[in-house]
Design a protein around this motif. Structure first.
Motif, PDB file in Angstrom:
ATOM      1  N   SER A 113     -76.214  52.320  10.476  1.00  0.00           N
ATOM      2  CA  SER A 113     -77.249  51.777  11.358  1.00  0.00           C
ATOM      3  C   SER A 113     -77.034  50.298  11.616  1.00  0.00           C
ATOM      4  CB  SER A 113     -78.630  52.009  10.735  1.00  0.00           C
ATOM      5  OG  SER A 113     -78.907  53.380  10.610  1.00  0.00           O
ATOM      6  N   ALA A 114     -76.617  49.565  10.582  1.00  0.00           N
ATOM      7  CA  ALA A 114     -76.412  48.128  10.738  1.00  0.00           C
ATOM      8  C   ALA A 114     -75.283  47.825  11.715  1.00  0.00           C
ATOM      9  CB  ALA A 114     -76.118  47.491   9.379  1.00  0.00           C
ATOM     10  N   VAL A 115     -74.178  48.539  11.588  1.00  0.00           N
ATOM     11  CA  VAL A 115     -73.055  48.316  12.503  1.00  0.00           C
ATOM     12  C   VAL A 115     -73.437  48.701  13.930  1.00  0.00           C
ATOM     13  CG1 VAL A 115     -70.703  49.056  13.055  1.00  0.00           C
ATOM     14  CG2 VAL A 115     -71.332  48.554  10.699  1.00  0.00           C
ATOM     15  N   LEU A 116     -74.169  49.802  14.077  1.00  0.00           N
ATOM     16  CA  LEU A 116     -74.628  50.203  15.404  1.00  0.00           C
ATOM     17  C   LEU A 116     -75.531  49.136  16.006  1.00  0.00           C
ATOM     18  CD1 LEU A 116     -74.879  52.273  17.666  1.00  0.00           C
ATOM     19  CD2 LEU A 116     -76.693  53.380  16.374  1.00  0.00           C
ATOM     20  N   ASP A 117     -76.449  48.611  15.213  1.00  0.00           N
ATOM     21  CA  ASP A 117     -77.326  47.543  15.699  1.00  0.00           C
ATOM     22  C   ASP A 117     -76.530  46.306  16.077  1.00  0.00           C
ATOM     23  OD1 ASP A 117     -79.622  49.037  15.459  1.00  0.00           O
ATOM     24  OD2 ASP A 117     -80.107  48.311  13.455  1.00  0.00           O
ATOM     25  N   PHE A 118     -75.489  45.998  15.302  1.00  0.00           N
ATOM     26  CA  PHE A 118     -74.664  44.825  15.604  1.00  0.00           C
ATOM     27  C   PHE A 118     -73.983  44.969  16.965  1.00  0.00           C
ATOM     28  CE2 PHE A 118     -70.349  43.051  15.593  1.00  0.00           C
ATOM     29  CZ  PHE A 118     -70.644  41.699  15.513  1.00  0.00           C
ATOM     30  N   PHE A 119     -73.337  46.107  17.202  1.00  0.00           N
ATOM     31  CA  PHE A 119     -72.634  46.300  18.469  1.00  0.00           C
ATOM     32  C   PHE A 119     -73.597  46.371  19.642  1.00  0.00           C
ATOM     33  CE2 PHE A 119     -69.040  47.802  15.805  1.00  0.00           C
ATOM     34  CZ  PHE A 119     -68.044  47.024  16.361  1.00  0.00           C
ATOM     35  N   SER A 120     -74.729  47.038  19.465  1.00  0.00           N
ATOM     36  CA  SER A 120     -75.689  47.116  20.562  1.00  0.00           C
ATOM     37  C   SER A 120     -76.292  45.753  20.860  1.00  0.00           C
ATOM     38  CB  SER A 120     -76.794  48.121  20.224  1.00  0.00           C
ATOM     39  OG  SER A 120     -77.505  47.730  19.058  1.00  0.00           O
ATOM     40  N   SER A 121     -76.608  44.988  19.813  1.00  0.00           N
ATOM     41  CA  SER A 121     -77.150  43.641  20.026  1.00  0.00           C
ATOM     42  C   SER A 121     -76.117  42.742  20.692  1.00  0.00           C
ATOM     43  CB  SER A 121     -77.591  43.030  18.693  1.00  0.00           C
ATOM     44  OG  SER A 121     -78.611  43.810  18.102  1.00  0.00           O
ATOM     45  N   LEU A 122     -74.855  42.879  20.273  1.00  0.00           N
ATOM     46  CA  LEU A 122     -73.795  42.080  20.872  1.00  0.00           C
ATOM     47  C   LEU A 122     -73.631  42.411  22.355  1.00  0.00           C
ATOM     48  CD1 LEU A 122     -71.476  40.062  20.438  1.00  0.00           C
ATOM     49  CD2 LEU A 122     -70.004  42.014  19.837  1.00  0.00           C
ATOM     50  N   SER A 123     -73.697  43.707  22.676  1.00  0.00           N
ATOM     51  CA  SER A 123     -73.568  44.111  24.080  1.00  0.00           C
ATOM     52  C   SER A 123     -74.722  43.578  24.919  1.00  0.00           C
ATOM     53  CB  SER A 123     -73.513  45.637  24.173  1.00  0.00           C
ATOM     54  OG  SER A 123     -72.435  46.149  23.421  1.00  0.00           O
ATOM     55  N   ILE A 124     -75.932  43.679  24.394  1.00  0.00           N
ATOM     56  CA  ILE A 124     -77.109  43.195  25.121  1.00  0.00           C
ATOM     57  C   ILE A 124     -77.037  41.667  25.289  1.00  0.00           C
ATOM     58  CG2 ILE A 124     -79.616  42.979  25.040  1.00  0.00           C
ATOM     59  CD1 ILE A 124     -79.605  45.662  23.493  1.00  0.00           C
ATOM     60  N   ALA A 125     -76.566  40.974  24.245  1.00  0.00           N
ATOM     61  CA  ALA A 125     -76.424  39.521  24.329  1.00  0.00           C
ATOM     62  C   ALA A 125     -75.413  39.125  25.398  1.00  0.00           C
ATOM     63  CB  ALA A 125     -76.002  38.964  22.974  1.00  0.00           C
ATOM     64  N   MET A 126     -74.307  39.871  25.495  1.00  0.00           N
ATOM     65  CA  MET A 126     -73.312  39.587  26.528  1.00  0.00           C
ATOM     66  C   MET A 126     -73.905  39.780  27.916  1.00  0.00           C
ATOM     67  SD  MET A 126     -69.995  41.417  24.781  1.00  0.00           S
ATOM     68  CE  MET A 126     -68.979  41.194  26.247  1.00  0.00           C
ATOM     69  N   LEU A 127     -74.681  40.848  28.100  1.00  0.00           N
ATOM     70  CA  LEU A 127     -75.349  41.055  29.388  1.00  0.00           C
ATOM     71  C   LEU A 127     -76.281  39.894  29.714  1.00  0.00           C
ATOM     72  CD1 LEU A 127     -76.331  44.851  29.274  1.00  0.00           C
ATOM     73  CD2 LEU A 127     -74.510  43.801  30.610  1.00  0.00           C
ATOM     74  N   ALA A 128     -77.072  39.474  28.722  1.00  0.00           N
ATOM     75  CA  ALA A 128     -78.030  38.382  28.949  1.00  0.00           C
ATOM     76  C   ALA A 128     -77.307  37.086  29.321  1.00  0.00           C
ATOM     77  CB  ALA A 128     -78.879  38.180  27.696  1.00  0.00           C
ATOM     78  N   ILE A 129     -76.184  36.803  28.667  1.00  0.00           N
ATOM     79  CA  ILE A 129     -75.422  35.578  28.966  1.00  0.00           C
ATOM     80  C   ILE A 129     -74.872  35.625  30.383  1.00  0.00           C
ATOM     81  CG2 ILE A 129     -73.321  34.301  28.384  1.00  0.00           C
ATOM     82  CD1 ILE A 129     -73.855  35.061  25.453  1.00  0.00           C
ATOM     83  N   PHE A 130     -74.248  36.741  30.755  1.00  0.00           N
ATOM     84  CA  PHE A 130     -73.678  36.847  32.099  1.00  0.00           C
ATOM     85  C   PHE A 130     -74.757  36.773  33.169  1.00  0.00           C
ATOM     86  CE2 PHE A 130     -69.935  39.386  30.236  1.00  0.00           C
ATOM     87  CZ  PHE A 130     -69.254  38.213  29.965  1.00  0.00           C
ATOM     88  N   LEU A 131     -75.887  37.439  32.921  1.00  0.00           N
ATOM     89  CA  LEU A 131     -76.985  37.383  33.892  1.00  0.00           C
ATOM     90  C   LEU A 131     -77.554  35.969  33.998  1.00  0.00           C
ATOM     91  CD1 LEU A 131     -78.816  40.716  33.001  1.00  0.00           C
ATOM     92  CD2 LEU A 131     -77.613  40.225  35.136  1.00  0.00           C
ATOM     93  N   GLY A 132     -77.683  35.300  32.844  1.00  0.00           N
ATOM     94  CA  GLY A 132     -78.184  33.923  32.869  1.00  0.00           C
ATOM     95  C   GLY A 132     -77.255  32.982  33.609  1.00  0.00           C
ATOM     96  N   LEU A 133     -75.957  33.102  33.375  1.00  0.00           N
ATOM     97  CA  LEU A 133     -74.984  32.264  34.084  1.00  0.00           C
ATOM     98  C   LEU A 133     -75.038  32.517  35.583  1.00  0.00           C
ATOM     99  CD1 LEU A 133     -71.887  32.558  31.687  1.00  0.00           C
ATOM    100  CD2 LEU A 133     -73.381  30.575  32.004  1.00  0.00           C
ATOM    101  N   GLY A 134     -75.230  33.802  35.957  1.00  0.00           N
ATOM    102  CA  GLY A 134     -75.304  34.129  37.375  1.00  0.00           C
ATOM    103  C   GLY A 134     -76.539  33.543  38.026  1.00  0.00           C
ATOM    104  N   HIS A 135     -77.698  33.631  37.367  1.00  0.00           N
ATOM    105  CA  HIS A 135     -78.938  33.093  37.931  1.00  0.00           C
ATOM    106  C   HIS A 135     -78.922  31.569  37.995  1.00  0.00           C
ATOM    107  CE1 HIS A 135     -81.647  36.475  38.680  1.00  0.00           C
ATOM    108  NE2 HIS A 135     -81.043  37.096  37.665  1.00  0.00           N
ATOM    109  N   LEU A 136     -78.296  30.915  37.042  1.00  0.00           N
ATOM    110  CA  LEU A 136     -78.238  29.449  37.033  1.00  0.00           C
ATOM    111  C   LEU A 136     -77.128  28.913  37.923  1.00  0.00           C
ATOM    112  CD1 LEU A 136     -78.812  28.820  33.212  1.00  0.00           C
ATOM    113  CD2 LEU A 136     -80.451  28.480  35.072  1.00  0.00           C
ATOM    114  N   GLY A 137     -76.258  29.782  38.406  1.00  0.00           N
ATOM    115  CA  GLY A 137     -75.163  29.356  39.254  1.00  0.00           C
ATOM    116  C   GLY A 137     -74.059  28.639  38.511  1.00  0.00           C
ATOM    117  N   LEU A 138     -73.994  28.829  37.216  1.00  0.00           N
ATOM    118  CA  LEU A 138     -72.979  28.137  36.424  1.00  0.00           C
ATOM    119  C   LEU A 138     -71.650  28.890  36.429  1.00  0.00           C
ATOM    120  CD1 LEU A 138     -75.163  27.109  33.352  1.00  0.00           C
ATOM    121  CD2 LEU A 138     -74.487  25.696  35.315  1.00  0.00           C
ATOM    122  N   ALA A 139     -71.668  30.149  36.797  1.00  0.00           N
ATOM    123  CA  ALA A 139     -70.434  30.929  36.842  1.00  0.00           C
ATOM    124  C   ALA A 139     -70.613  32.063  37.841  1.00  0.00           C
ATOM    125  CB  ALA A 139     -70.088  31.482  35.458  1.00  0.00           C
ATOM    126  N   ASP A 140     -69.527  32.422  38.479  1.00  0.00           N
ATOM    127  CA  ASP A 140     -69.552  33.520  39.447  1.00  0.00           C
ATOM    128  C   ASP A 140     -68.953  34.751  38.771  1.00  0.00           C
ATOM    129  OD1 ASP A 140     -69.716  35.117  41.610  1.00  0.00           O
ATOM    130  OD2 ASP A 140     -68.133  34.130  42.778  1.00  0.00           O
TER     131      ASP A 140
END
Length: 502
Positions: free
Chosen positions: A222-249
């Protein structure tokens, strides 16, 4: 049906979180909400709650039925197997099977199987919805799935090994406990309570360690599954944030509306939720596999070796008893009194037990008709409860015929047999066993030394009763009583080359 309800609940939950994402985005950006969002919220909530409740009730019902089926398997094995076969087995293993395997197998066949089937479909539903907003975001989550699957495969083997060790430890603990209960009088007499208690504590501690080891693997999963899922969600949040702020295309993450970005973020945890649910059941899956395998093979070897074959009447061919005593071929009548006679130690009781199916012979075959049988002996088990309830409307006539009405206790209409019939003498138990057989639908009565331990008046009553009983059913008696043997229509003399005398 269960998988369909779980998928409906999953669809309702996805609709619920999507409507919440669009409601939040609308209130944040314009102060208004899409007209479809609130109805979708209500429908999603109703579908999720209703299907979830119906699925849970169905799951419980199916597990109960599956557990009952597992118990039936054990009961059929116990009815088919000989006493010798059961006694030869490991006591702890048998106790473990009785106590745990039906429930564990039911969870494996119902909850785990449904979770496994719904896991893939539920994740694909979420990924398909996310792809409507950004196929790149959906692809990012798909890329992480093979890593999780590989880890699942690794953990699956480790969990299976841990579950096997836990099962072995439980069998040792159950066997040790059963042995101490059986030998309790000797333990008390030798003042060995503390010593045996320490031994049991050691087995209990070993079982605790194995159980903790299995749970640690489950928590690691369960811990490893939570780690990978949290990491994936964090990557989505970072990319979406960069896109909304215009810092990266970042393709697929730039130029999205707030509602689309929120929809992606709320869908991401829901995509992993079926996998997380399946991970929670992983240790139950491993335990259930052990139970299913045990129930699937329970009694198959015994069934293949069974020598008690159906026939029109009881017969034996090429029979060799446990002591190595060879028998002539036997053909017994459908009704009548059959006496097995001979000196002590010649095999009378062994033959009786082999014919009844209580014991397996060394070799040969026993044929017997379908139907109930009864066993009466001084050490036979008697059911607890009010005596006259067991004997029915003929109770007074049966008790009188067996000279039991002379006993003040047994003649009392309110008399009840205690658990284990410990308050009864051997002679009383034997005659009551014959009485129970007479009141039953048993087509065959096997009785071991029916007139032993009785005074002449009671013995005479038993002889007459058995002779009367033999007029419409088969009575087989192992006996030293010559008077009873003379009343028999067929006599098997074990001391004269096992001769059958008409």
């Amino acid at each position: 049906m269960l998988v369909a309800l779980q998928l409906l609940a999953r669809a309702g939950r996805l609709a619920l979180v999507l409507s919440l994402a669009f409601l939040a985005a609308g209130l944040t950006m314009s102060g208004s909400v899409p007209s479809w969002a609130v109805p979708m919220l209500v429908v999603g909530l109703a579908l999720s709650a209703g299907s979830g409740l119906a699925g849970e009730r169905l799951r419980v019902s199916l597990e109960e039925r599956a557990a009952e089926a597992g118990q039936d398997i054990i009961q059929r094995y116990a009815a088919r197997a000989s006493v010798a076969a059961i006694e030869a087995g490991d006591t702890g293993d048998l106790v473990s099977r009785l106590a745990r395997h039906p429930g564990l197998a039911a969870k494996r066949l119902v909850s785990v199987a449904a979770s496994k089937a719904a896991c893939g479909a539920g994740m694909l539903m979420g990924i398909a919805l996310m792809a409507l907003f950004s196929w790149q975001a959906a692809l990012l989550l798909l890329v992480t799935l093979p890593v999780m699957i590989l880890f699942f495969v690794f953990v699956g083997g480790l969990t299976k090994a841990k579950a096997d060790r836990q099962e072995e430890s439980l069998a040792r603990l159950a066997g040790a406990f059963a042995d101490r209960v059986r030998c309790l009088p000797s333990i008390l007499a030798n003042h060995a309570v503390d010593k045996e208690g320490e031994a049991l504590s050691g087995e209990l501690e070993a079982y605790r360690r194995e159980t903790a080891g299995l749970l640690r693997v489950a928590f690691l999963n369960s811990a490893v599954l939570d780690f990978f899922s949290s990491l994936s969600i964090a990557m989505l949040a970072i990319f979406l944030g960069l896109g909304h702020l215009g810092l990266a295309d970042v393709p697929g993450f730039t130029g999205l509306a707030l509602s689309q970005s929120l929809a992606i973020l709320v869908l991401a945890p829901e995509i992993f939720q079926p996998l997380r649910r399946h991970a929670e059941l992983y240790h139950q899956s491993a335990e259930g596999d052990v139970a299913v395998a045990a129930l699937a093979t329970l009694g198959l070897e015994e069934e293949q070796k069974s020598l008690r074959l159906p026939a029109e009447a009881i017969a034996a061919r090429s029979l060799v008893l446990k002591q190595g005593i060879g028998m002539v071929d036997l053909d017994l009548p459908a009704k009548g009194l059959v006496a097995i006679t001979g000196a002590s130690g010649c095999g009378k009781t062994s033959l009786l037990r082999a014919l009844s199916g209580v014991d397996q012979p060394r070799s040969g075959q026993v044929f017997k008709p379908e139907g109930d049988i009864a066993w009466a002996a001084a050490d036979a088990w008697l059911p607890a409860g009010r005596l006259r309830d067991h004997l029915g409307p003929e109770a007074d006539a049966i008790l009188s015929a067996l000279n039991l009405d002379q006993d003040p206790r047994l003649s009392d209409p309110a008399f009840s047999i205690d658990e284990g019939a410990s308050a009864l003498s051997g002679g009383q138990r034997l005659r009551l066993g014959i009485a129970f057989a007479a009141a039953s639908d048993a087509s065959v009565l096997y009785t071991d030394e029916p007139t032993a331990k009785l005074d002449e008046k009671s013995a005479s009553a038993v002889r007459s009763f058995l002779a009367e009983l033999a007029k419409d059913r088969l009575v087989i008696a192992a006996t030293h009583d010559e008077e009873l043997a003379r009343r028999a229509s067929l006599r098997i003399d074990m001391s004269v080359t096992n001769e059958v005398l008409a």
